[in-house]
Write a protein that holds these residues in place. Sequence first.
Motif, PDB file in Angstrom:
ATOM      1  N   THR A 140     -31.204  41.299  89.578  1.00  0.00           N
ATOM      2  CA  THR A 140     -32.476  41.991  89.371  1.00  0.00           C
ATOM      3  C   THR A 140     -33.574  41.122  89.975  1.00  0.00           C
ATOM      4  O   THR A 140     -33.699  39.949  89.625  1.00  0.00           O
ATOM      5  CB  THR A 140     -32.758  42.205  87.874  1.00  0.00           C
ATOM      6  N   VAL A 141     -34.343  41.691  90.895  1.00  0.00           N
ATOM      7  CA  VAL A 141     -35.416  40.945  91.558  1.00  0.00           C
ATOM      8  C   VAL A 141     -36.756  41.432  91.016  1.00  0.00           C
ATOM      9  O   VAL A 141     -37.019  42.636  90.961  1.00  0.00           O
ATOM     10  CB  VAL A 141     -35.361  41.127  93.085  1.00  0.00           C
ATOM     11  N   ILE A 142     -37.592  40.487  90.606  1.00  0.00           N
ATOM     12  CA  ILE A 142     -38.874  40.798  89.973  1.00  0.00           C
ATOM     13  C   ILE A 142     -39.972  40.034  90.702  1.00  0.00           C
ATOM     14  O   ILE A 142     -39.799  38.865  91.056  1.00  0.00           O
ATOM     15  CB  ILE A 142     -38.854  40.412  88.480  1.00  0.00           C
ATOM     16  N   GLY A 157     -31.877  48.073  83.080  1.00  0.00           N
ATOM     17  CA  GLY A 157     -31.034  47.701  84.204  1.00  0.00           C
ATOM     18  C   GLY A 157     -30.874  46.208  84.402  1.00  0.00           C
ATOM     19  O   GLY A 157     -30.393  45.764  85.448  1.00  0.00           O
ATOM     20  N   LEU A 158     -31.268  45.434  83.406  1.00  0.00           N
ATOM     21  CA  LEU A 158     -31.243  43.980  83.545  1.00  0.00           C
ATOM     22  C   LEU A 158     -29.818  43.454  83.430  1.00  0.00           C
ATOM     23  O   LEU A 158     -29.100  43.762  82.478  1.00  0.00           O
ATOM     24  CB  LEU A 158     -32.123  43.351  82.464  1.00  0.00           C
ATOM     25  N   GLY A 159     -29.410  42.650  84.414  1.00  0.00           N
ATOM     26  CA  GLY A 159     -28.095  42.030  84.373  1.00  0.00           C
ATOM     27  C   GLY A 159     -28.192  40.583  83.937  1.00  0.00           C
ATOM     28  O   GLY A 159     -29.113  40.186  83.224  1.00  0.00           O
ATOM     29  N   ASN A 160     -27.252  39.780  84.406  1.00  0.00           N
ATOM     30  CA  ASN A 160     -27.223  38.363  84.029  1.00  0.00           C
ATOM     31  C   ASN A 160     -27.777  37.448  85.110  1.00  0.00           C
ATOM     32  O   ASN A 160     -27.758  36.227  84.950  1.00  0.00           O
ATOM     33  CB  ASN A 160     -25.781  37.939  83.700  1.00  0.00           C
ATOM     34  N   LEU A 176     -41.101  31.107  83.156  1.00  0.00           N
ATOM     35  CA  LEU A 176     -40.551  30.541  81.923  1.00  0.00           C
ATOM     36  C   LEU A 176     -41.293  31.078  80.704  1.00  0.00           C
ATOM     37  O   LEU A 176     -40.670  31.418  79.686  1.00  0.00           O
ATOM     38  CB  LEU A 176     -40.638  29.018  81.964  1.00  0.00           C
ATOM     39  N   LEU A 177     -42.608  31.176  80.779  1.00  0.00           N
ATOM     40  CA  LEU A 177     -43.392  31.694  79.660  1.00  0.00           C
ATOM     41  C   LEU A 177     -42.983  33.127  79.331  1.00  0.00           C
ATOM     42  O   LEU A 177     -42.842  33.490  78.155  1.00  0.00           O
ATOM     43  CB  LEU A 177     -44.881  31.630  79.993  1.00  0.00           C
ATOM     44  N   ALA A 178     -42.777  33.941  80.366  1.00  0.00           N
ATOM     45  CA  ALA A 178     -42.368  35.329  80.138  1.00  0.00           C
ATOM     46  C   ALA A 178     -41.009  35.391  79.454  1.00  0.00           C
ATOM     47  O   ALA A 178     -40.770  36.249  78.592  1.00  0.00           O
ATOM     48  CB  ALA A 178     -42.337  36.084  81.464  1.00  0.00           C
ATOM     49  N   ILE A 179     -40.108  34.488  79.822  1.00  0.00           N
ATOM     50  CA  ILE A 179     -38.781  34.458  79.193  1.00  0.00           C
ATOM     51  C   ILE A 179     -38.887  33.994  77.745  1.00  0.00           C
ATOM     52  O   ILE A 179     -38.275  34.575  76.841  1.00  0.00           O
ATOM     53  CB  ILE A 179     -37.833  33.546  79.996  1.00  0.00           C
ATOM     54  N   GLU A 180     -39.684  32.959  77.506  1.00  0.00           N
ATOM     55  CA  GLU A 180     -39.777  32.407  76.151  1.00  0.00           C
ATOM     56  C   GLU A 180     -40.501  33.347  75.194  1.00  0.00           C
ATOM     57  O   GLU A 180     -40.299  33.271  73.977  1.00  0.00           O
ATOM     58  CB  GLU A 180     -40.475  31.050  76.202  1.00  0.00           C
ATOM     59  N   LYS A 181     -41.332  34.238  75.721  1.00  0.00           N
ATOM     60  CA  LYS A 181     -42.016  35.218  74.876  1.00  0.00           C
ATOM     61  C   LYS A 181     -41.088  36.357  74.457  1.00  0.00           C
ATOM     62  O   LYS A 181     -41.438  37.155  73.587  1.00  0.00           O
ATOM     63  CB  LYS A 181     -43.230  35.790  75.620  1.00  0.00           C
ATOM     64  N   ASP A 182     -39.931  36.436  75.088  1.00  0.00           N
ATOM     65  CA  ASP A 182     -38.986  37.523  74.837  1.00  0.00           C
ATOM     66  C   ASP A 182     -37.755  36.951  74.134  1.00  0.00           C
ATOM     67  O   ASP A 182     -36.919  36.305  74.768  1.00  0.00           O
ATOM     68  CB  ASP A 182     -38.587  38.162  76.170  1.00  0.00           C
ATOM     69  N   PRO A 183     -37.609  37.153  72.831  1.00  0.00           N
ATOM     70  CA  PRO A 183     -36.471  36.568  72.099  1.00  0.00           C
ATOM     71  C   PRO A 183     -35.117  36.957  72.684  1.00  0.00           C
ATOM     72  O   PRO A 183     -34.183  36.145  72.690  1.00  0.00           O
ATOM     73  CB  PRO A 183     -36.644  37.118  70.679  1.00  0.00           C
ATOM     74  N   PHE A 184     -35.011  38.187  73.188  1.00  0.00           N
ATOM     75  CA  PHE A 184     -33.751  38.662  73.759  1.00  0.00           C
ATOM     76  C   PHE A 184     -33.345  37.823  74.969  1.00  0.00           C
ATOM     77  O   PHE A 184     -32.172  37.483  75.142  1.00  0.00           O
ATOM     78  CB  PHE A 184     -33.893  40.134  74.145  1.00  0.00           C
ATOM     79  N   LEU A 185     -34.320  37.478  75.806  1.00  0.00           N
ATOM     80  CA  LEU A 185     -34.029  36.689  76.998  1.00  0.00           C
ATOM     81  C   LEU A 185     -33.950  35.200  76.689  1.00  0.00           C
ATOM     82  O   LEU A 185     -33.126  34.480  77.262  1.00  0.00           O
ATOM     83  CB  LEU A 185     -35.102  36.940  78.066  1.00  0.00           C
ATOM     84  N   THR A 230     -30.114  32.486  85.555  1.00  0.00           N
ATOM     85  CA  THR A 230     -28.864  33.080  85.081  1.00  0.00           C
ATOM     86  C   THR A 230     -28.925  33.176  83.561  1.00  0.00           C
ATOM     87  O   THR A 230     -29.414  32.268  82.881  1.00  0.00           O
ATOM     88  CB  THR A 230     -27.639  32.250  85.508  1.00  0.00           C
ATOM     89  N   LEU A 231     -28.437  34.299  83.051  1.00  0.00           N
ATOM     90  CA  LEU A 231     -28.425  34.564  81.620  1.00  0.00           C
ATOM     91  C   LEU A 231     -26.986  34.603  81.116  1.00  0.00           C
ATOM     92  O   LEU A 231     -26.075  35.025  81.837  1.00  0.00           O
ATOM     93  CB  LEU A 231     -29.097  35.905  81.314  1.00  0.00           C
ATOM     94  N   ASN A 232     -26.798  34.174  79.895  1.00  0.00           N
ATOM     95  CA  ASN A 232     -25.505  34.348  79.257  1.00  0.00           C
ATOM     96  C   ASN A 232     -25.322  35.823  78.911  1.00  0.00           C
ATOM     97  O   ASN A 232     -26.303  36.536  78.655  1.00  0.00           O
ATOM     98  CB  ASN A 232     -25.423  33.502  77.986  1.00  0.00           C
ATOM     99  N   PRO A 233     -24.085  36.319  78.910  1.00  0.00           N
ATOM    100  CA  PRO A 233     -23.863  37.730  78.564  1.00  0.00           C
ATOM    101  C   PRO A 233     -24.430  38.051  77.188  1.00  0.00           C
ATOM    102  O   PRO A 233     -24.404  37.214  76.277  1.00  0.00           O
ATOM    103  CB  PRO A 233     -22.338  37.863  78.592  1.00  0.00           C
TER     104      PRO A 233
END
Length: 235
Positions: A140-142, A157-160, A176-185, A230-233
């Motif tokens: 996924t490209v953002i 549609g978000l993958g790993n 990084l801030l956007a990721i840390e604000k999202d508990p799921f990510l 990269t994200l864990n499944p």
Amino acid sequence: MLGKEALQNPVHREARIHVIGMEPEGLSTEDLRFSGLFSRCSLLVGGDRQLKTLTGPLPPDIERLTIRGKMEPIIDRLRPFQEQSSSEVAVILASGDPLYYGIGSTLIRAIGKESLAFYPAPTLVQRAFSLLGLPWEQSTVISFHRPDSPEEIPHTGLGNLLAFYTDGSDGPRKVLLAIEKDPFLKKRLNEFTVLENIGLDGQTIRLFTPEKLDLLRETPFAPLNVVVVTLNPSD
């Protein structure tokens, strides 16, 4: 004489505004694909980096315009080329593929695709995945490098495997801030890689694991960078 690529495509023969994608290493006006276009170019448009990395001869009376923020003045100057019947053309220098998170969509909305011809180069994201040896068809490209960039990362549609275009030196920290604000990510974060100056002197790849994120926050990054995450499944 038109460049070889333009000769082979009737759409390119009719267009008067040519948008050429460049790689970070730059481009020569003597490149056989585009030499004919540059020899007939009366208006050259591009960002500061693209204009500085263009080498080779140009017509002596060529007009140069640097893209700095607002596109309206550039669009106004390009409009006469929609109707122009002479052999002169306008050339716009872009980064990578102009139609992939680039200037292409803005030009099409303002001018219409009938007046435009596009010549893509490999994108920074494409080259980033090559450097990392990662297949990227499921990525996924953002984009975080435009004024209308989202402050949140959509889950649809978000993958790993994620890649981010950033807006400069502070771009990795914004991602990084956007990721840390999202508990799921945040709980799925596996590796956070910053690739700087791809194809240039000082090319650097920095990999950060969740335990090293404090180091990421303190690291000064080059303005030209791409982030791959990269994200864990998910459970």
